[in-house]
Scaffold this motif. Sequence first.
Motif, PDB file in Angstrom:
ATOM      1  N   PRO A  12       0.799  -1.237   0.000  1.00 39.28           N
ATOM      2  CA  PRO A  12       0.000   0.000   0.000  1.00 39.28           C
ATOM      3  C   PRO A  12       0.826   1.279   0.000  1.00 39.28           C
ATOM      4  CG  PRO A  12      -0.875  -1.583   1.582  1.00 39.28           C
ATOM      5  CD  PRO A  12       0.446  -2.125   1.122  1.00 39.28           C
ATOM      6  N   THR A  13       2.022   1.256   0.597  1.00 39.35           N
ATOM      7  CA  THR A  13       2.762   2.514   0.772  1.00 39.35           C
ATOM      8  C   THR A  13       4.169   2.502   0.190  1.00 39.35           C
ATOM      9  OG1 THR A  13       3.533   1.801   2.962  1.00 39.35           O
ATOM     10  CG2 THR A  13       1.481   3.084   2.861  1.00 39.35           C
ATOM     11  N   GLN A  14       4.745   1.334  -0.070  1.00 43.24           N
ATOM     12  CA  GLN A  14       6.137   1.276  -0.517  1.00 43.24           C
ATOM     13  C   GLN A  14       6.291   1.102  -2.022  1.00 43.24           C
ATOM     14  OE1 GLN A  14       8.721   1.913   1.597  1.00 43.24           O
ATOM     15  NE2 GLN A  14       7.021   2.360   2.994  1.00 43.24           N
ATOM     16  N   HIS A  15       5.207   0.842  -2.705  1.00 46.31           N
ATOM     17  CA  HIS A  15       5.257   0.700  -4.161  1.00 46.31           C
ATOM     18  C   HIS A  15       4.140   1.539  -4.763  1.00 46.31           C
ATOM     19  CE1 HIS A  15       6.899  -3.146  -2.549  1.00 46.31           C
ATOM     20  NE2 HIS A  15       7.777  -2.991  -3.525  1.00 46.31           N
ATOM     21  N   PHE A  16       4.415   2.197  -5.861  1.00 44.34           N
ATOM     22  CA  PHE A  16       3.335   2.803  -6.636  1.00 44.34           C
ATOM     23  C   PHE A  16       3.722   2.734  -8.104  1.00 44.34           C
ATOM     24  CE2 PHE A  16       0.131   5.813  -8.056  1.00 44.34           C
ATOM     25  CZ  PHE A  16      -0.947   5.355  -7.322  1.00 44.34           C
ATOM     26  N   TRP A  17       3.746   1.504  -8.590  1.00 45.76           N
ATOM     27  CA  TRP A  17       4.060   1.264  -9.995  1.00 45.76           C
ATOM     28  C   TRP A  17       2.974   1.872 -10.887  1.00 45.76           C
ATOM     29  CZ3 TRP A  17       3.926  -4.309  -7.983  1.00 45.76           C
ATOM     30  CH2 TRP A  17       5.100  -4.595  -7.272  1.00 45.76           C
ATOM     31  N   CYS A  18       3.289   1.984 -12.165  1.00 40.43           N
ATOM     32  CA  CYS A  18       2.257   2.422 -13.115  1.00 40.43           C
ATOM     33  C   CYS A  18       1.050   1.508 -13.037  1.00 40.43           C
ATOM     34  CB  CYS A  18       2.828   2.462 -14.530  1.00 40.43           C
ATOM     35  SG  CYS A  18       3.483   0.879 -15.115  1.00 40.43           S
ATOM     36  N   CYS A  19       1.288   0.226 -12.710  1.00 37.64           N
ATOM     37  CA  CYS A  19       0.196  -0.744 -12.652  1.00 37.64           C
ATOM     38  C   CYS A  19      -0.750  -0.462 -11.488  1.00 37.64           C
ATOM     39  CB  CYS A  19       0.762  -2.157 -12.553  1.00 37.64           C
ATOM     40  SG  CYS A  19       1.788  -2.613 -13.971  1.00 37.64           S
ATOM     41  N   HIS A  20      -0.263   0.192 -10.423  1.00 37.76           N
ATOM     42  CA  HIS A  20      -1.165   0.603  -9.354  1.00 37.76           C
ATOM     43  C   HIS A  20      -2.167   1.629  -9.889  1.00 37.76           C
ATOM     44  CE1 HIS A  20       1.718  -1.238  -6.601  1.00 37.76           C
ATOM     45  NE2 HIS A  20       0.868  -1.040  -5.606  1.00 37.76           N
ATOM     46  N   GLY A  21      -1.663   2.605 -10.630  1.00 42.86           N
ATOM     47  CA  GLY A  21      -2.544   3.617 -11.198  1.00 42.86           C
ATOM     48  C   GLY A  21      -3.519   3.012 -12.187  1.00 42.86           C
ATOM     49  N   THR A  22      -3.028   2.103 -13.019  1.00 39.64           N
ATOM     50  CA  THR A  22      -3.902   1.434 -13.981  1.00 39.64           C
ATOM     51  C   THR A  22      -4.945   0.597 -13.265  1.00 39.64           C
ATOM     52  OG1 THR A  22      -2.106   1.367 -15.598  1.00 39.64           O
ATOM     53  CG2 THR A  22      -3.951  -0.110 -15.976  1.00 39.64           C
TER      54      THR A  22
END
Length: 491
Positions: free
Chosen positions: A243-253
């Motif tokens: 939830p807080t340590q990754h924000f890949w483009c795939c999170h936004g998608t």
Amino acid sequence: MDRIASGKFVWAPHYTIHKLLMGLYEIYAITDNEHAVHLISGIAAWFYRWTGQFSQEQMDDLLDLETGGMLEAWADLYGITGDEKHLELIRRYDRRRFFDALMEGKDVLTNKHANTQIPEILGAARVWEVTGDERYRKIVEAFWATAVTNRGYVATGAGDNGELWMPANEMAARLGVGQEHCCNYNMMRLAQVLLRWTGDPIYADYWERRFMNGVLAHQHGDTGMISYFLGAAAGSKKTWGSPTQHFWCCHGTLMQANASYESQIFMEEESGITVCQWLPSELHCDHGGSALSIRLEQDGQHGIYPLNNWSVEGMTAITKVSIPSIPVQRPDSFIYKITVKVEKVSTFTLKLRLPWWLKGHPKISVNGVEQAQGVAEASSFFQLTREWLSGDTITIEFSKALTAEPLPGEPGTYAFLDGPIVLAGLTSEERVLSGDPSRPDTMLAPDRERNHGWWNPGYYRTKAVDRGFRFIPLYEVKDESYSIYFPIQTS
């Protein structure tokens, strides 16, 4: 943007700006918020001034970097405003080097970054819709031929690995980290566009394959976290974001994608309504001047868990003799029920997609009366044209089977599917199976087929194998090591 123009490296700023513009456009499309259009127009004015300083060759160089769906954003805006400056932005963001090569029949995809091209093609599709310029439709059709029809794909529907397009029909040596979530979603978007344009069910079939074995398989069933990649190699593992340590483009998608799937289950046509995807849902609309609702359910004992709702019947059938008996063993079919409600008696056509995994003819009845089949086969539509009354019900049964699909480029290596569901063997190494690929039941036997109130489709175990192992649906894999493809020795 100035750093890009001076030749310095910047990581995909156009791509991120496109997401902002797309969000603003959706706000306008959904809520009629004119302020959103005002914001987009202001950003467009900056880009109009900025790109005006470049020659055509300089602009082509700029577009060779990852530009995301800027072309789609400008097409959306032009569709609203009709402003000549917004049409000029479309012309400036036309990636001629790429588009022209596609229309010449060249393979300009292999080893290229897959999610650079797909948003650009979605842009071309939108330009055709708002301008009617036939060139852009031809670009889209040429891309699909190069990316899908002529390239082939692995069992999940993917033609990419590690964000790069794999060589056409030569994918055995490229089963590395796997398909990217963003590519999966954007190819589904493109398939839906082509379905709208053509009405050809092959695009809905492709969408379903990538939903079942991409969308569901990329997402953790408990935490909701996303897996950037989805491997198909022996001994693959899913790497989950946090939830807080990754924000890949795939999170936004993921946020964008999960809000949009319901809009692609039904499709309205002049003649009526088409059921494109067999996902439990409800449609409420106005058709032909009359309020119409369609409820699509799947049978709790003949469906895909976890897509079905909790089945009270499945639980009570265990103890109550008055309820119709459940199947003795795991059913080899999926059953759906459609309930139609109309404000007034209406005549229209209800088209039902017969999916690619269908075995034999479907069983379709209206209010308990079985319908004449005619030509009813997989990858087609079955049409029901009648005078509909409120409360009319349609029951649809699709037979399925355990099948084996070969790996493109490596005859003798197969993936297993239960209907539309890609199976994952729970093994951390490549394992060789012995049997007949045309009869997968010579290698796999049903396993753990029944839970409390539902069946477990896709659960199997190996037959006559030293150190036997289990198969489960790819979308149910969480932290286990798994393999999708297996060499098969035939006697």
